[in-house]
Design an enzyme around this catalytic site. Structure first.
Site, mmCIF file in Angstrom:
data_model
loop_
_atom_site.group_PDB
_atom_site.id
_atom_site.type_symbol
_atom_site.label_atom_id
_atom_site.label_comp_id
_atom_site.label_asym_id
_atom_site.label_seq_id
_atom_site.Cartn_x
_atom_site.Cartn_y
_atom_site.Cartn_z
ATOM 1 N N ASP A 128 28.568 21.038 -45.348
ATOM 2 C CA ASP A 128 28.492 19.097 -45.208
ATOM 3 C C ASP A 128 29.421 19.277 -44.858
ATOM 4 O O ASP A 128 29.605 17.873 -43.812
ATOM 5 C CB ASP A 128 28.691 18.632 -46.696
ATOM 6 C CG ASP A 128 26.871 19.201 -46.913
ATOM 7 O OD1 ASP A 128 26.238 19.801 -46.415
ATOM 8 O OD2 ASP A 128 26.442 18.724 -47.996
ATOM 9 N N GLU A 164 -4.591 23.850 -45.826
ATOM 10 C CA GLU A 164 -2.710 23.445 -45.860
ATOM 11 C C GLU A 164 -2.575 22.780 -47.180
ATOM 12 O O GLU A 164 -3.946 22.833 -47.923
ATOM 13 C CB GLU A 164 -2.563 22.340 -44.617
ATOM 14 C CG GLU A 164 -2.479 23.170 -43.153
ATOM 15 C CD GLU A 164 -3.117 22.270 -42.372
ATOM 16 O OE1 GLU A 164 -2.389 20.942 -42.101
ATOM 17 O OE2 GLU A 164 -3.716 22.531 -40.406
ATOM 18 N N LYS A 166 -2.350 19.542 -49.363
ATOM 19 C CA LYS A 166 -2.286 17.723 -48.477
ATOM 20 C C LYS A 166 -1.268 17.276 -49.638
ATOM 21 O O LYS A 166 -1.285 16.774 -50.202
ATOM 22 C CB LYS A 166 -3.788 17.371 -49.739
ATOM 23 C CG LYS A 166 -4.339 15.887 -48.991
ATOM 24 C CD LYS A 166 -5.838 15.723 -49.402
ATOM 25 C CE LYS A 166 -6.105 13.991 -49.006
ATOM 26 N NZ LYS A 166 -5.418 13.144 -49.274
ATOM 27 N N ASP A 201 0.848 14.627 -50.903
ATOM 28 C CA ASP A 201 1.050 12.857 -51.363
ATOM 29 C C ASP A 201 1.587 11.770 -50.505
ATOM 30 O O ASP A 201 2.665 11.579 -51.532
ATOM 31 C CB ASP A 201 0.132 13.107 -52.578
ATOM 32 C CG ASP A 201 -0.770 11.560 -53.021
ATOM 33 O OD1 ASP A 201 -0.925 11.514 -52.045
ATOM 34 O OD2 ASP A 201 -0.373 11.687 -53.949
ATOM 35 N N ARG A 203 -1.401 3.991 -40.417
ATOM 36 C CA ARG A 203 -2.727 4.659 -39.566
ATOM 37 C C ARG A 203 -2.979 3.080 -39.768
ATOM 38 O O ARG A 203 -4.284 2.865 -38.666
ATOM 39 C CB ARG A 203 -3.266 5.441 -40.828
ATOM 40 C CG ARG A 203 -4.899 5.496 -40.765
ATOM 41 C CD ARG A 203 -5.417 6.942 -41.909
ATOM 42 N NE ARG A 203 -5.713 5.796 -42.292
ATOM 43 C CZ ARG A 203 -7.427 5.700 -42.068
ATOM 44 N NH1 ARG A 203 -8.131 6.470 -41.147
ATOM 45 N NH2 ARG A 203 -8.338 5.040 -42.912
ATOM 46 N N TYR A 256 0.951 17.634 -39.228
ATOM 47 C CA TYR A 256 -0.261 18.499 -39.526
ATOM 48 C C TYR A 256 -0.805 18.618 -38.246
ATOM 49 O O TYR A 256 -2.451 19.491 -38.572
ATOM 50 C CB TYR A 256 -1.338 18.444 -41.065
ATOM 51 C CG TYR A 256 -1.433 16.895 -41.321
ATOM 52 C CD1 TYR A 256 -1.885 16.325 -40.122
ATOM 53 C CD2 TYR A 256 -0.601 15.835 -41.772
ATOM 54 C CE1 TYR A 256 -2.617 14.706 -40.446
ATOM 55 C CE2 TYR A 256 -0.768 14.709 -42.758
ATOM 56 C CZ TYR A 256 -1.606 14.164 -41.266
ATOM 57 O OH TYR A 256 -2.464 12.739 -41.621
ATOM 58 N N LYS A 277 -9.227 22.840 -42.615
ATOM 59 C CA LYS A 277 -10.014 22.725 -41.118
ATOM 60 C C LYS A 277 -10.355 23.656 -40.977
ATOM 61 O O LYS A 277 -10.218 25.193 -40.516
ATOM 62 C CB LYS A 277 -8.731 22.265 -40.726
ATOM 63 C CG LYS A 277 -7.839 21.023 -41.501
ATOM 64 C CD LYS A 277 -6.988 20.711 -40.283
ATOM 65 C CE LYS A 277 -6.143 19.475 -40.560
ATOM 66 N NZ LYS A 277 -4.407 19.208 -40.391
ATOM 67 N N LYS A 317 -9.955 18.079 -53.255
ATOM 68 C CA LYS A 317 -8.625 17.732 -53.658
ATOM 69 C C LYS A 317 -8.523 18.100 -55.534
ATOM 70 O O LYS A 317 -9.625 18.164 -55.789
ATOM 71 C CB LYS A 317 -9.135 15.791 -54.638
ATOM 72 C CG LYS A 317 -8.449 15.684 -52.940
ATOM 73 C CD LYS A 317 -8.373 13.469 -52.562
ATOM 74 C CE LYS A 317 -8.093 12.819 -53.599
ATOM 75 N NZ LYS A 317 -7.389 11.319 -53.076
ATOM 76 N N CYS A 372 1.930 -8.592 -88.593
ATOM 77 C CA CYS A 372 2.682 -8.490 -87.144
ATOM 78 C C CYS A 372 4.029 -7.928 -87.740
ATOM 79 O O CYS A 372 4.593 -8.038 -88.577
ATOM 80 C CB CYS A 372 3.833 -9.666 -86.650
ATOM 81 S SG CYS A 372 5.072 -9.625 -85.333
ATOM 82 N N CYS A 396 7.667 -9.543 -87.626
ATOM 83 C CA CYS A 396 7.823 -10.049 -88.200
ATOM 84 C C CYS A 396 7.099 -10.331 -89.060
ATOM 85 O O CYS A 396 7.691 -11.235 -90.123
ATOM 86 C CB CYS A 396 8.011 -11.766 -87.382
ATOM 87 S SG CYS A 396 6.255 -12.022 -86.947
ATOM 88 N N CYS A 403 0.148 -12.343 -82.144
ATOM 89 C CA CYS A 403 0.676 -12.537 -84.203
ATOM 90 C C CYS A 403 1.484 -14.060 -83.083
ATOM 91 O O CYS A 403 1.422 -14.759 -82.334
ATOM 92 C CB CYS A 403 2.467 -12.020 -83.623
ATOM 93 S SG CYS A 403 3.779 -12.459 -84.544
ATOM 94 N N CYS A 461 8.794 -15.305 -84.107
ATOM 95 C CA CYS A 461 9.097 -13.732 -84.340
ATOM 96 C C CYS A 461 9.881 -12.964 -83.465
ATOM 97 O O CYS A 461 9.582 -13.642 -82.637
ATOM 98 C CB CYS A 461 6.970 -12.944 -84.259
ATOM 99 S SG CYS A 461 7.298 -11.543 -83.631
HETATM 100 S S1 IVH Z 1 -5.801 16.296 -41.780
HETATM 101 C C1 IVH Z 1 -7.878 14.630 -38.084
HETATM 102 N N1 IVH Z 1 -4.075 17.846 -43.397
HETATM 103 O O1 IVH Z 1 -5.451 12.925 -46.513
HETATM 104 C C2 IVH Z 1 -7.598 14.711 -39.574
HETATM 105 N N2 IVH Z 1 -4.131 15.456 -43.575
HETATM 106 O O2 IVH Z 1 -7.227 11.368 -45.372
HETATM 107 C C3 IVH Z 1 -6.759 13.602 -40.653
HETATM 108 N N3 IVH Z 1 -2.862 14.335 -45.174
HETATM 109 O O3 IVH Z 1 -4.137 10.724 -45.550
HETATM 110 C C4 IVH Z 1 -6.177 14.112 -41.764
HETATM 111 N N4 IVH Z 1 -1.886 16.752 -45.727
HETATM 112 O O4 IVH Z 1 -2.586 11.604 -44.200
HETATM 113 C C5 IVH Z 1 -4.533 15.846 -43.170
HETATM 114 N N5 IVH Z 1 -2.157 18.110 -44.317
HETATM 115 C C6 IVH Z 1 -3.242 17.904 -43.972
HETATM 116 C C7 IVH Z 1 -2.377 16.103 -44.745
HETATM 117 C C8 IVH Z 1 -3.055 15.381 -44.265
HETATM 118 C C9 IVH Z 1 -2.443 14.881 -46.070
HETATM 119 C C10 IVH Z 1 -3.451 13.017 -45.868
HETATM 120 C C11 IVH Z 1 -3.588 12.547 -44.351
HETATM 121 C C12 IVH Z 1 -4.763 11.312 -45.016
HETATM 122 C C13 IVH Z 1 -5.682 11.933 -45.372
HETATM 123 C C14 IVH Z 1 -6.562 12.493 -45.385
#
Ligand code: IVH
Length: 710
Positions: free
Chosen positions: A34, A114, A116, A118, A137, A229, A293, A317, A411, A414, A429, A434
């Site tokens: 660093d 992949e 997902k 959050d 978005r 992604y 995908k 999910k 309570c 009290c 209460c 109190c």
């Molecule tokens: S693909 C058309 N890949 O999940 C392609 N989405 O509704 C659309 N998300 O809010 C998204 N990781 O931001 C894709 N590896 C990933 C993702 C991903 C998270 C989120 C995306 C969206 C929701 C999908």
């Protein structure tokens, strides 16, 4: 150094810094310390300071710059940002696979699977290799331009890497997820709690909140990160597969998630999901599922999309995270309004990365509906939020000695009577003296939105240190240990209600602790300063049930004094637009109580502002709606808002045909344009002063000042 040498030196430093930045933030593989990095960075900063004309927006030093933005302009997406169809069930993933097979008859296909992540979906645009725009978005068609905030995300390169000698694509638009690592979220929450601000419920909310801050220099302090992604546009370059496009992004310095897998069958997809369901807690960030995908882009094209979702992808999910543990006790907590809330004490259990030992049970009916008993084995769940809940009991685990719960008749704080009105789920209460209610009421009274008394606010320290018996020699500094203050005052018997605060003397407070004189003084000063708070804050601070900040403002705008409000009947109150029967009844009942009337008298006697003087003269803006935009020469946003409200006007955030005035300052944005389009009257600060009726007073003041100087 000659000019061209300086230019070369700057270019070389930038290239080196970009390289190390990429190694550190994108690849997680720093090559230098660093300290060495800081030396390079400071070297570049120095040269740029000496030659500001050589600064370019893609320089590593330019991540944060410029004034806080006023709002986020809406910008159309060049390619719509679709979302994914979601499922929690393996059967639906199977159906998805069957549909793909049906639509690609006889063809071979494979999936890229992949994580997902959050967080918050964003779209990033690069022109000639330079990051130029970043959007949320939004509704998928138009997003909000949050470029200054996204520039502060260190793993978003301001300039693409150039592998080999190939020129960067003339334009590149990518999609990705901005997120906060769990540790970063926890740190922000600790800071927020210490400052008396509400914590973010989960890392996703924290990331979304951070990206929507108007001041990018605050965003820059949040350790946001990104995984890209998808490629939405890439000049005239085409890819054969999604996998290849991800490799392209990675090679150009964009951060892609390493945990992707090519799957040739549905079984492989399901196996990967099962694996990550187990492993997700080992990740330093939150994921809420997997994304499946179809890999070949030509097949993706033929599969196409519905208006909302592509047919070539699906989100699988994870079910909300659950854990099983034993419910050891049910504690009943008393809130400010006397509401009793049952809280489960659990045998500590690890859930979604943190140890859980408590969960709210909401109210008595909820406990009964789920038949929750002390001693039960229960399933708890964290649905992406911080506060876990008890989902259900496992009755098969009962041994027979479990104790059903019932709300206590007295309570717990009290011993006073507890009453539950027939049509309500909440028990209360009834004793307004109190200690639990008084303590919570004092906290509310002193809180930011109410009387805003510094040094008397809640903070996390309370949780850590709240003990009545001080260890020997433990120095209590009232400034640093704010919550102690209240508890000391209460336990010392100096304060029984909010009016007592105004009779405190510094010596009394300091007597608790030898070195606390300065702190005691600060507290007394802060309490004294609160006497001048506007009436609306006092009304809110009283803690009348159902009266929030907005209702308090409406009441203060309608009644010139607390006396007038106290005299108002149910019908008078209901006549006010936005005040409904429940609220009106609550106000009437509050002021009907003798103890509350006595309290108000004591607050008045202590010198609190309980009326807005000369209201009639000072209400020239009653019924008028204002929107503020841009920077005003002499008032801050808050000052202008308070001035307008003090004259009966309303300040709202968006311009519509109902807006009466738009007050425009420097660098006014799209609100100004909208006002012009709608024909809303636009005024500057001087004109606002006229409207406020303070122009004459100010001119008079200036004249007097001139007379004196002459
Ligand atoms: S693909 C058309 N890949 O999940 C392609 N989405 O509704 C659309 N998300 O809010 C998204 N990781 O931001 C894709 N590896 C990933 C993702 C991903 C998270 C989120 C995306 C969206 C929701 C999908």
């Amino acid at each position: 150094m000659s000019r061209s040498e300086i230019e070369d030196r700057i270019a070389a430093l930038r290239a080196i810094i970009r390289h190390h930045c990429h190694k550190y933030y994108v690849e997680d593989q720093p090559e230098i310390s660093d300290y060495e990095y800081d030396q390079l960075y400071q070297g570049l900063e120095r040269l740029e300071r000496e030659h500001p004309e050589l600064i370019t927006p893609d320089s590593p030093t330019q991540r944060v710059g410029g004034e806080p933005s006023e709002e986020f302009p809406a910008v159309p997406h060049r390619v719509p940002m679709l979302s994914l169809e979601n499922t929690y069930s393996p059967d639906e993933v199977r159906e998805f696979d069957e549909r793909v097979r049906r639509l690609l008859p006889g063809e071979e296909y494979r999936y890229v699977v992949e994580l997902k992540v959050d967080g918050v979906a964003v779209s990033l645009r690069y022109e000639e290799g330079v990051f130029v725009q970043g959007l949320t978005r939004g509704d998928g068609v138009r997003g909000e331009d949050i470029t200054p905030n996204l520039r502060t995300v260190k793993s978003i390169p301001l300039r693409l890497l150039q592998p080999g000698e190939a020129a960067p694509p003339s334009e590149l638009e990518v999609r990705g997820e901005v997120f906060l690592p769990i540790a970063g979220w926890a740190k922000i929450n600790a800071e927020r709690q210490a400052a008396g601000e509400p914590p973010f419920a989960n890392p996703r909310n924290a990331a979304a909140g951070s990206l929507r801050l108007l001041d990018a220099s605050i965003t820059a302090q949040r350790p946001l990160d990104i995984y890209v992604y998808n490629v939405a546009l890439c000049g005239d370059r085409s890819f054969a597969s999604h996998y290849e496009s991800l490799q392209f992004l990675h090679a150009h310095g964009l951060k892609t998630n390493p945990n992707i897998r090519l799957c040739r069958s549905l079984d492989e997809v399901l196996a990967m999901a099962a694996e990550w369901g187990e492993r997700r807690e080992t990740l330093p960030y939150q994921i809420d599922g997997l994304v499946v995908k179809v890999d070949a882009l030509e097949q993706q094209r033929r599969l196409g999309a519905t208006s909302k979702h592509p047919r070539w992808a699906m989100a699988y999910k994870f079910a909300a995270e659950q854990a099983t543990t034993r419910l050891e006790a049910i504690e009943v907590q008393v809130g400010r309004t006397g509401a009793l809330t049952p809280v489960a004490h659990l045998r500590p259990v690890l859930l979604a990365g943190s140890t859980i030992s408590r969960a709210t049970l909401h109210n008595e009916d909820e406990v009964r509906r789920k038949d929750i008993r002390v001693g039960d084995t229960v399933i708890i769940e964290k649905g992406g939020d911080v506060i876990p809940k008890v989902v259900k009991v496992i009755p098969e685990m009962r041994r027979g000695d479990e104790q059903p719960f019932s709300m206590p008749g007295a309570c717990p704080a009290c011993g006073g009577p507890v009453v539950r009105p027939a049509d309500e789920v909440v028990s209360r209460c009834e004793n307004h003296a109190c200690p639990a209610q008084v303590s919570e009421g004092l906290r509310h009274f002193a809180s930011r939105g109410a009387m805003d008394i510094d040094h008397l606010g809640p903070s996390t320290i309370e949780l850590l240190l709240l003990r009545w018996d001080l260890p020997d020699g433990f120095g209590v500094c009232l400034v640093d240990l704010e919550p102690w203050t209240l508890d000391l005052l209460l336990s010392g018997g100096l304060v029984r209600d909010v009016a007592d605060l105004y009779h405190l003397r510094a010596e009394q407070v300091a007597a608790f602790e030898r070195q606390a004189e300065k702190s005691a003084r600060n507290l007394i000063d802060a309490i004294a300063a609160s006497k001048e708070r506007p009436l609306a804050r006092l009304i809110f601070g009283l803690g009348i049930r159902h009266v929030g900040q907005r209702a308090a403002q409406i009441l203060a705008a309608h009644y010139p004094s607390l006396d007038a409000l106290m005299a108002a009947g149910q019908e008078d109150l209901e006549d006010i637009h936005e005040i409904g029967p429940v609220l009106a009844a609550s106000i009437v009942s509050f002021f009907a109580q003798e103890s509350n009337r006595a309290l108000i008298e004591r607050l008045k006697a202590a010198g609190l502002r309980t009326s807005e003087e000369r209201r009639e003269e000072r209400q020239p803006l009653a019924g008028k709606t204002f929107v503020l935009t841009g920077v005003l020469p002499s008032y801050s946003r808050e000052e202008a808002t308070e001035l307008i409200q003090s004259r009966g006007g309303r300040v709202t955030s968006s311009v519509s045909a109902k807006t009466d005035f738009v007050v425009a300052g420097e660098a006014a944005g799209s609100k100004l344009a909208k006002a012009q389009k709608l024909g809303v009257r636009i005024v500057n600060e001087a004109e606002l002063r006229e409207l406020l009726g303070i122009a004459a007073a100010i001119e008079e003041e200036n004249r007097q000042a001139e007379d004196i100087s002459e």
